[in-house]
Design a protein around this motif. Sequence first.
Motif, PDB file in Angstrom:
ATOM      1  N   PRO A 223       9.372 -19.323 -28.765  1.00  0.00           N
ATOM      2  CA  PRO A 223       8.133 -19.906 -29.307  1.00  0.00           C
ATOM      3  C   PRO A 223       8.207 -20.165 -30.805  1.00  0.00           C
ATOM      4  O   PRO A 223       7.746 -21.207 -31.291  1.00  0.00           O
ATOM      5  CB  PRO A 223       7.076 -18.860 -28.958  1.00  0.00           C
ATOM      6  CG  PRO A 223       7.615 -18.174 -27.752  1.00  0.00           C
ATOM      7  CD  PRO A 223       9.087 -18.136 -27.957  1.00  0.00           C
ATOM      8  N   GLU A 224       8.820 -19.255 -31.545  1.00  0.00           N
ATOM      9  CA  GLU A 224       8.931 -19.451 -32.988  1.00  0.00           C
ATOM     10  C   GLU A 224       9.919 -20.571 -33.313  1.00  0.00           C
ATOM     11  O   GLU A 224       9.680 -21.385 -34.223  1.00  0.00           O
ATOM     12  CB  GLU A 224       9.383 -18.145 -33.650  1.00  0.00           C
ATOM     13  CG  GLU A 224       9.524 -18.214 -35.152  1.00  0.00           C
ATOM     14  CD  GLU A 224       8.215 -18.500 -35.867  1.00  0.00           C
ATOM     15  OE1 GLU A 224       8.251 -18.988 -37.023  1.00  0.00           O
ATOM     16  OE2 GLU A 224       7.147 -18.266 -35.269  1.00  0.00           O
ATOM     17  N   LEU A 225      11.020 -20.633 -32.553  1.00  0.00           N
ATOM     18  CA  LEU A 225      11.981 -21.718 -32.775  1.00  0.00           C
ATOM     19  C   LEU A 225      11.359 -23.078 -32.486  1.00  0.00           C
ATOM     20  O   LEU A 225      11.559 -24.045 -33.236  1.00  0.00           O
ATOM     21  CB  LEU A 225      13.215 -21.505 -31.895  1.00  0.00           C
ATOM     22  CG  LEU A 225      14.114 -20.314 -32.241  1.00  0.00           C
ATOM     23  CD1 LEU A 225      15.234 -20.184 -31.217  1.00  0.00           C
ATOM     24  CD2 LEU A 225      14.702 -20.478 -33.637  1.00  0.00           C
ATOM     25  N   LEU A 230       9.219 -28.197 -34.271  1.00  0.00           N
ATOM     26  CA  LEU A 230       8.101 -29.130 -34.216  1.00  0.00           C
ATOM     27  C   LEU A 230       7.547 -29.409 -35.607  1.00  0.00           C
ATOM     28  O   LEU A 230       7.247 -30.564 -35.950  1.00  0.00           O
ATOM     29  CB  LEU A 230       7.012 -28.560 -33.312  1.00  0.00           C
ATOM     30  CG  LEU A 230       5.763 -29.422 -33.122  1.00  0.00           C
ATOM     31  CD1 LEU A 230       6.114 -30.725 -32.429  1.00  0.00           C
ATOM     32  CD2 LEU A 230       4.712 -28.664 -32.331  1.00  0.00           C
ATOM     33  N   GLN A 231       7.438 -28.374 -36.407  1.00  0.00           N
ATOM     34  CA  GLN A 231       6.918 -28.561 -37.756  1.00  0.00           C
ATOM     35  C   GLN A 231       7.867 -29.410 -38.597  1.00  0.00           C
ATOM     36  O   GLN A 231       7.430 -30.299 -39.346  1.00  0.00           O
ATOM     37  CB  GLN A 231       6.694 -27.196 -38.413  1.00  0.00           C
ATOM     38  CG  GLN A 231       6.083 -27.253 -39.802  1.00  0.00           C
ATOM     39  CD  GLN A 231       5.850 -25.874 -40.381  1.00  0.00           C
ATOM     40  OE1 GLN A 231       6.179 -24.859 -39.754  1.00  0.00           O
ATOM     41  NE2 GLN A 231       5.297 -25.809 -41.582  1.00  0.00           N
ATOM     42  N   THR A 295       5.887 -36.280 -30.220  1.00  0.00           N
ATOM     43  CA  THR A 295       5.769 -35.004 -30.922  1.00  0.00           C
ATOM     44  C   THR A 295       4.383 -34.407 -30.735  1.00  0.00           C
ATOM     45  O   THR A 295       4.238 -33.181 -30.562  1.00  0.00           O
ATOM     46  CB  THR A 295       6.064 -35.207 -32.416  1.00  0.00           C
ATOM     47  OG1 THR A 295       7.355 -35.805 -32.564  1.00  0.00           O
ATOM     48  CG2 THR A 295       6.055 -33.876 -33.149  1.00  0.00           C
ATOM     49  N   ASN A 296       3.358 -35.226 -30.745  1.00  0.00           N
ATOM     50  CA  ASN A 296       2.000 -34.720 -30.517  1.00  0.00           C
ATOM     51  C   ASN A 296       1.859 -34.154 -29.104  1.00  0.00           C
ATOM     52  O   ASN A 296       1.197 -33.126 -28.892  1.00  0.00           O
ATOM     53  CB  ASN A 296       0.987 -35.836 -30.738  1.00  0.00           C
ATOM     54  CG  ASN A 296       0.942 -36.296 -32.193  1.00  0.00           C
ATOM     55  OD1 ASN A 296       1.325 -35.559 -33.103  1.00  0.00           O
ATOM     56  ND2 ASN A 296       0.498 -37.532 -32.411  1.00  0.00           N
ATOM     57  N   ARG A 297       2.471 -34.808 -28.142  1.00  0.00           N
ATOM     58  CA  ARG A 297       2.439 -34.275 -26.779  1.00  0.00           C
ATOM     59  C   ARG A 297       3.175 -32.939 -26.696  1.00  0.00           C
ATOM     60  O   ARG A 297       2.733 -32.023 -25.991  1.00  0.00           O
ATOM     61  CB  ARG A 297       3.071 -35.275 -25.814  1.00  0.00           C
ATOM     62  CG  ARG A 297       2.260 -36.556 -25.640  1.00  0.00           C
ATOM     63  CD  ARG A 297       2.938 -37.492 -24.649  1.00  0.00           C
ATOM     64  NE  ARG A 297       2.203 -38.746 -24.512  1.00  0.00           N
ATOM     65  CZ  ARG A 297       2.601 -39.755 -23.741  1.00  0.00           C
ATOM     66  NH1 ARG A 297       3.739 -39.651 -23.042  1.00  0.00           N
ATOM     67  NH2 ARG A 297       1.877 -40.859 -23.668  1.00  0.00           N
ATOM     68  N   LEU A 351      14.107 -30.977 -25.863  1.00  0.00           N
ATOM     69  CA  LEU A 351      13.529 -32.293 -26.126  1.00  0.00           C
ATOM     70  C   LEU A 351      13.261 -32.500 -27.614  1.00  0.00           C
ATOM     71  O   LEU A 351      13.455 -33.605 -28.140  1.00  0.00           O
ATOM     72  CB  LEU A 351      12.237 -32.457 -25.327  1.00  0.00           C
ATOM     73  CG  LEU A 351      12.399 -32.573 -23.802  1.00  0.00           C
ATOM     74  CD1 LEU A 351      11.045 -32.633 -23.132  1.00  0.00           C
ATOM     75  CD2 LEU A 351      13.236 -33.782 -23.426  1.00  0.00           C
ATOM     76  N   LEU A 352      12.811 -31.453 -28.302  1.00  0.00           N
ATOM     77  CA  LEU A 352      12.590 -31.582 -29.739  1.00  0.00           C
ATOM     78  C   LEU A 352      13.901 -31.855 -30.468  1.00  0.00           C
ATOM     79  O   LEU A 352      13.960 -32.692 -31.377  1.00  0.00           O
ATOM     80  CB  LEU A 352      11.929 -30.312 -30.278  1.00  0.00           C
ATOM     81  CG  LEU A 352      10.452 -30.113 -29.914  1.00  0.00           C
ATOM     82  CD1 LEU A 352       9.984 -28.727 -30.361  1.00  0.00           C
ATOM     83  CD2 LEU A 352       9.587 -31.187 -30.550  1.00  0.00           C
TER      84      LEU A 352
END
Length: 678
Positions: A223-225, A230-231, A295-297, A351-352
């Motif tokens: 989750p942190e990765l 994402l950020q 990215t928003n999704r 995906l990111l």
Amino acid sequence: MSASSDDIIRHIIRDIVSRSIGVLKSRRTEVQSEEDVNVPETLAAFMVRAVVLDPRNGFRIEGELGRDEVERLIKICVDRITAMNSPVMETVKMQVYFDTNFPAQGDFLHKEKSSRVSACAPLLREITEVKTKAIAIYEALYRKIVSYLLLRSHVGNPTDMRVIRETTAALESVFPQSELSTFISLSRQEKEAQLNGLSQLATGIRLFNKQLRKGGEGVDDLPELCRRELQDLSERLRVLTTNTEELIQTYTAIADYSEKAPRPELGDLALARLKSSLVFRRQFLIYLDALQEQTNRSAETLSTLKERFEETVRDLKTTCRAKTAVPVDQVYPQFIMLANLWTNYMDELFLLAFRKGILNNIEEHSKAFAMDIPPITLALSQPFKQDIEPEILPEQKVIANAADLMTAVAVTGQKGVEVVHPGNTTQYYRLPVEYGGFCPYTLYKRDGLVLPGDKNLGLVRWRDKLYAFATLDSAKEFAKAPDRYTEAVITLAKHSPSFVQLLHLYTYFPTVEALENAKSFTRQRLLGKVPLVSEVGTQVDTHVVDRHLDKNYEWNEWELRRKAIMLVNLRTKQTHSVQTNSSHFRREAETQHYEPRAKETQTRRTQPTQTPIKKAFLSNLRHTPASNNFHVVDLTIDVDGKPAPYGGGGFGTKMDLESAAKAGAGRVVRPTVVERGV
């Protein structure tokens, strides 16, 4: 198309690829690696189409290309692909790369998952093929199962002893070593299904232990990765979008200034390069918006995963609190849920990273060329800066603007041209507009300058297609001769292939996906000679000459067969007068009657209680003259066909054999004769 033509096309594409790679390798510096030199066949096929369609190159599409023409075609394509500091070529390369990779994110994720499964296939085969039941084999088999669980879940380093011990302990709690004998007796499919289930359970237990801070060795904080990736991706997209919008405004202002200035500092070549750079920035901004939407999704998906993961952990803590033994039907589904959520985290992280790689690639294309603008031109063009897109106005204002446009269109007298606005259509701002929403009049009149159309002015409909325009005057001029401007846009795309993707000219040119599978298309389709297809329907009257129409005529032989069977079936039916309009339309029903089977019974012996058959015989009916009377002879016959014995009882009573023998001993039994007079 013949097989030889297919071979020629493939040979041209492969030759272009090999020569282009050779040229790029010769220019490669020591900093670049071998992987940086790559020319996909899709790009080569795209350039073949673009070069042949350009009328300035003088290629004949109708006939076969000669050897000299093929060599000239290959040379032109190689020169364009390997061109340096070219906005047009960088736009084409970026378009080919993005259209090939961005829509295939799901396929890349599926391939990545398949690679994980393939990595575990040899170990899975060794586990499922074990048939011998022995203690030594059990220990080795159990170690292999632990290794398979680690490889299958990809949670932790499978070579770390701490991870192996924790996974072994988690497996022991749900699948002790004593159950290996039962496991070995299962079929291959059942073994594989059980191993996958054990992998989820062991992963869920380790994740729960990590949340309790009692384990979770080697488990990354996904989750942190994901949050960091994402950020980082969102921040890069925001910066690139801001810079790109600034460049678009600057290039558009310079183009407006150069057109209106009496002595512009930029020459014709520099102005043409500026317009090509503007095309690249517009296309680049569209791709940035697409990545931003994805990215928003991902942000929404990660937020949902976080909530569900935390909720599942809370439920597990509540279930396992102060209990030494917990029912498996309560905790096992929750452990499996944790493992599935963790797998979703891994998918989102992949995906990111994949989208980040796409962004890096298209950003490299944006850095591959530069646009040098004199400072004085930048300063003088500042007053011409405008918003990158027009602001959306209220519907009443849009309807008022559209009314002015409708009046101007009516003056032109062009039939088939209509004006669409929010007052006469629904979902106005979601209607698909031709050329990606860019103004076709500006594209033609200003030599390829891309300006977005203003929907606040209304949309012009021509031949069931909608067009947006930058100004009201542009829409008026387009309404006078729509075909001239639409054909001019197609010609512009033939001269510059970067417009094909930007203006969405897929119906006039083969798409990148079609070019990638060029071997399945004809030579004309590969080179861009795609016929326009439209739906056309015709209706022909039947019996044009004959005036006599037989209403009972039937051409279908199966319908005739059905009617014949119906007529034959009616021959065996009866018509009753009690039928009504409703009853005679009922479905026909049939019944089958079976005749009762003949049955016979047979007694074993004759019983003495059966009644004798009485018979009377009239004797002397034909009497002689000597005697004028007749006799009635009573013949009482028993059921067995023999005369009934005469006894001392009543008349005609049958006696048993013993009594009859005593009564009639020594004399003959005769029938009783009763004489009656006439």
